[in-house]
Motif scaffolding. Structure first.
Motif, mmCIF file in Angstrom:
data_model
loop_
_atom_site.group_PDB
_atom_site.id
_atom_site.type_symbol
_atom_site.label_atom_id
_atom_site.label_comp_id
_atom_site.label_asym_id
_atom_site.label_seq_id
_atom_site.Cartn_x
_atom_site.Cartn_y
_atom_site.Cartn_z
ATOM 1 N N ASN A 98 0.839 -1.186 0.000
ATOM 2 C CA ASN A 98 0.000 0.000 0.000
ATOM 3 C C ASN A 98 0.886 1.252 0.000
ATOM 4 O OD1 ASN A 98 -1.811 2.044 0.426
ATOM 5 N ND2 ASN A 98 -2.518 1.305 2.404
ATOM 6 N N PRO A 99 0.858 2.040 -1.068
ATOM 7 C CA PRO A 99 1.714 3.236 -1.134
ATOM 8 C C PRO A 99 1.472 4.244 -0.012
ATOM 9 C CG PRO A 99 0.907 2.679 -3.304
ATOM 10 C CD PRO A 99 0.161 1.802 -2.326
ATOM 11 N N ALA A 100 0.314 4.200 0.631
ATOM 12 C CA ALA A 100 0.065 5.116 1.746
ATOM 13 C C ALA A 100 1.057 4.875 2.882
ATOM 14 C CB ALA A 100 -1.370 4.964 2.257
ATOM 15 N N GLN A 101 1.648 3.684 2.939
ATOM 16 C CA GLN A 101 2.627 3.356 3.961
ATOM 17 C C GLN A 101 4.066 3.637 3.527
ATOM 18 O OE1 GLN A 101 1.603 2.647 7.049
ATOM 19 N NE2 GLN A 101 -0.395 3.049 6.140
ATOM 20 N N PHE A 102 4.252 4.019 2.271
ATOM 21 C CA PHE A 102 5.595 4.319 1.785
ATOM 22 C C PHE A 102 6.142 5.559 2.486
ATOM 23 C CE2 PHE A 102 5.175 2.332 -2.755
ATOM 24 C CZ PHE A 102 5.142 1.064 -2.188
ATOM 25 N N THR A 103 7.435 5.570 2.719
ATOM 26 C CA THR A 103 8.107 6.707 3.338
ATOM 27 C C THR A 103 7.836 7.989 2.557
ATOM 28 O OG1 THR A 103 9.814 5.216 4.154
ATOM 29 C CG2 THR A 103 10.358 7.566 4.107
ATOM 30 N N GLU A 104 7.765 7.876 1.237
ATOM 31 C CA GLU A 104 7.518 9.044 0.376
ATOM 32 C C GLU A 104 6.280 9.806 0.818
ATOM 33 O OE1 GLU A 104 7.442 11.964 -2.447
ATOM 34 O OE2 GLU A 104 9.103 10.680 -1.863
ATOM 35 N N ILE A 105 5.250 9.109 1.219
ATOM 36 C CA ILE A 105 3.997 9.764 1.581
ATOM 37 C C ILE A 105 3.932 10.048 3.080
ATOM 38 C CG2 ILE A 105 1.492 9.444 1.654
ATOM 39 C CD1 ILE A 105 1.918 7.935 -1.076
ATOM 40 N N ARG A 106 4.355 9.098 3.888
ATOM 41 C CA ARG A 106 4.257 9.264 5.345
ATOM 42 C C ARG A 106 5.106 10.411 5.867
ATOM 43 N NH1 ARG A 106 5.769 3.670 7.200
ATOM 44 N NH2 ARG A 106 6.718 4.945 8.799
ATOM 45 N N TYR A 107 6.278 10.644 5.262
ATOM 46 C CA TYR A 107 7.178 11.678 5.773
ATOM 47 C C TYR A 107 7.386 12.817 4.788
ATOM 48 C CZ TYR A 107 7.996 8.192 9.309
ATOM 49 O OH TYR A 107 7.816 7.280 10.312
ATOM 50 N N SER A 108 6.436 13.010 3.920
ATOM 51 C CA SER A 108 6.532 14.078 2.935
ATOM 52 C C SER A 108 6.169 15.418 3.568
ATOM 53 C CB SER A 108 5.580 13.783 1.769
ATOM 54 O OG SER A 108 5.541 14.872 0.893
ATOM 55 N N ILE A 133 7.800 -4.512 -4.208
ATOM 56 C CA ILE A 133 8.299 -3.205 -3.770
ATOM 57 C C ILE A 133 7.715 -2.946 -2.382
ATOM 58 C CG2 ILE A 133 8.361 -0.736 -4.230
ATOM 59 C CD1 ILE A 133 7.985 -1.458 -7.235
ATOM 60 N N LEU A 134 8.589 -2.792 -1.401
ATOM 61 C CA LEU A 134 8.162 -2.620 -0.016
ATOM 62 C C LEU A 134 8.082 -1.160 0.408
ATOM 63 C CD1 LEU A 134 10.351 -5.428 1.582
ATOM 64 C CD2 LEU A 134 7.995 -5.589 0.742
ATOM 65 N N ASP A 135 8.973 -0.329 -0.137
ATOM 66 C CA ASP A 135 9.006 1.072 0.266
ATOM 67 C C ASP A 135 9.695 1.900 -0.807
ATOM 68 O OD1 ASP A 135 8.559 3.262 1.970
ATOM 69 O OD2 ASP A 135 10.512 3.054 2.926
ATOM 70 N N ILE A 136 9.243 3.142 -0.939
ATOM 71 C CA ILE A 136 9.866 4.093 -1.875
ATOM 72 C C ILE A 136 9.951 5.446 -1.197
ATOM 73 C CG2 ILE A 136 9.652 5.327 -4.072
ATOM 74 C CD1 ILE A 136 8.031 2.950 -5.141
ATOM 75 N N ARG A 137 11.094 6.053 -1.346
ATOM 76 C CA ARG A 137 11.290 7.463 -0.975
ATOM 77 C C ARG A 137 11.905 8.119 -2.197
ATOM 78 N NH1 ARG A 137 9.893 11.362 2.762
ATOM 79 N NH2 ARG A 137 11.361 13.053 2.537
ATOM 80 N N ARG A 138 11.136 8.934 -2.875
ATOM 81 C CA ARG A 138 11.623 9.576 -4.096
ATOM 82 C C ARG A 138 12.688 10.617 -3.784
ATOM 83 N NH1 ARG A 138 6.690 11.666 -7.404
ATOM 84 N NH2 ARG A 138 8.404 12.341 -8.716
ATOM 85 N N ALA A 139 13.483 10.912 -4.784
ATOM 86 C CA ALA A 139 14.500 11.958 -4.652
ATOM 87 C C ALA A 139 13.797 13.298 -4.455
ATOM 88 C CB ALA A 139 15.375 11.999 -5.896
ATOM 89 N N GLU A 153 14.993 7.701 -9.526
ATOM 90 C CA GLU A 153 14.523 6.394 -9.078
ATOM 91 C C GLU A 153 14.759 5.336 -10.160
ATOM 92 O OE1 GLU A 153 12.699 9.670 -6.955
ATOM 93 O OE2 GLU A 153 12.720 9.245 -9.078
ATOM 94 N N LYS A 154 14.551 5.702 -11.410
ATOM 95 C CA LYS A 154 14.782 4.763 -12.511
ATOM 96 C C LYS A 154 16.268 4.417 -12.625
ATOM 97 C CE LYS A 154 10.715 5.962 -15.222
ATOM 98 N NZ LYS A 154 10.206 6.582 -16.470
ATOM 99 N N THR A 155 17.128 5.389 -12.401
ATOM 100 C CA THR A 155 18.568 5.127 -12.412
ATOM 101 C C THR A 155 18.928 4.166 -11.288
ATOM 102 O OG1 THR A 155 19.053 7.288 -13.387
ATOM 103 C CG2 THR A 155 20.856 6.200 -12.234
ATOM 104 N N ARG A 195 15.381 6.321 -2.401
ATOM 105 C CA ARG A 195 15.558 5.044 -1.698
ATOM 106 C C ARG A 195 14.401 4.125 -2.087
ATOM 107 N NH1 ARG A 195 19.210 6.021 2.583
ATOM 108 N NH2 ARG A 195 19.380 8.207 3.097
ATOM 109 N N ILE A 196 14.739 2.885 -2.350
ATOM 110 C CA ILE A 196 13.723 1.879 -2.664
ATOM 111 C C ILE A 196 14.100 0.601 -1.917
ATOM 112 C CG2 ILE A 196 12.659 0.452 -4.469
ATOM 113 C CD1 ILE A 196 13.301 2.709 -6.459
ATOM 114 N N THR A 197 13.138 0.009 -1.237
ATOM 115 C CA THR A 197 13.342 -1.282 -0.578
ATOM 116 C C THR A 197 12.453 -2.290 -1.289
ATOM 117 O OG1 THR A 197 13.731 -0.182 1.541
ATOM 118 C CG2 THR A 197 13.242 -2.544 1.610
#
Length: 185
Positions: A48-58, A95-101, A168-170, A125-127
């Motif tokens: 669930n992307p709502a739990q991704f660091t990108e959203i939780r700590y944005s 994909i467990l977690d994403i934090r975009r640049a 992220e793609k790189t 960061r991607i886990t």
């Protein structure tokens, strides 16, 4: 003023269409996919992307949710992996977690609410978990990988400056190059 029938029809169509404005897609929508459709040897799923660091700590979670970026990254991963994966092998990725640049900096004021600031202190960061399965059905490799690139600003491909997911793609490309290393390379 004389109105022609075509002009009247156009004005009427625009008026009626005003109520049918398409809703902007968010990665956290309950009906948004959580996996790519099954096709080919690479399967990609995500939590669930709502739990991704990108959203939780944005600094602006509503802006961070906007768009289809999780699915776009999953598609990129699939396309790149399919090119590198030897014939007969399969790859399963969760994909467990994403934090975009970059990040939103709300202290800059309302004028910059929807601006993502790209700085070296906000690396991508991607886990993920993966399983690489050989043509014989045996697991070749599996495990969790935590991808990050602290030097992402100096390592990025300057030819892709228009892609908002270029960092992220790189990161994904480099992981696949390491994980799916071809013999003799």
């Amino acid at each position: 003023m004389i109105l022609r029938p075509a002009l009247i029809a156009a004005v009427l169509a625009l008026t009626l269409a005003g109520g049918a404005v398409a809703k902007s897609r968010n990665v956290t929508d309950p009906d948004a996919p959580r996996a790519l459709p099954e096709q080919g040897p690479v399967e990609v799923r995500w939590q669930n992307p709502a739990q991704f660091t990108e959203i939780r700590y944005s600094g602006n979670s509503s802006e961070a949710k906007r768009g289809n970026w999780v699915e776009d990254l999953a598609q990129h991963l699939r396309q790149r992996a399919q090119k590198r994966l030897p014939a007969g092998e399969r790859l399963e990725v969760d994909i467990l977690d994403i934090r975009r640049a970059g990040n939103y900096e709300p202290w800059r004021g309302v004028a910059f609410n929807d601006t993502r600031f790209i700085r070296d202190i906000y690396p991508p960061r991607i886990t993920l978990n993966f399983r690489r399965i050989g043509a014989d059905g045996q697991v070749i490799a599996e495990g969790e990988r935590k991808l990050s690139d602290m030097g992402f600003l100096s390592n990025a491909n300057p030819l892709s400056n228009s892609d908002p997911l270029r960092y992220e793609k790189t990161l994904i490309n480099r992981w696949l190059d390491r994980e799916l290393k071809r013999p003799g390379v």
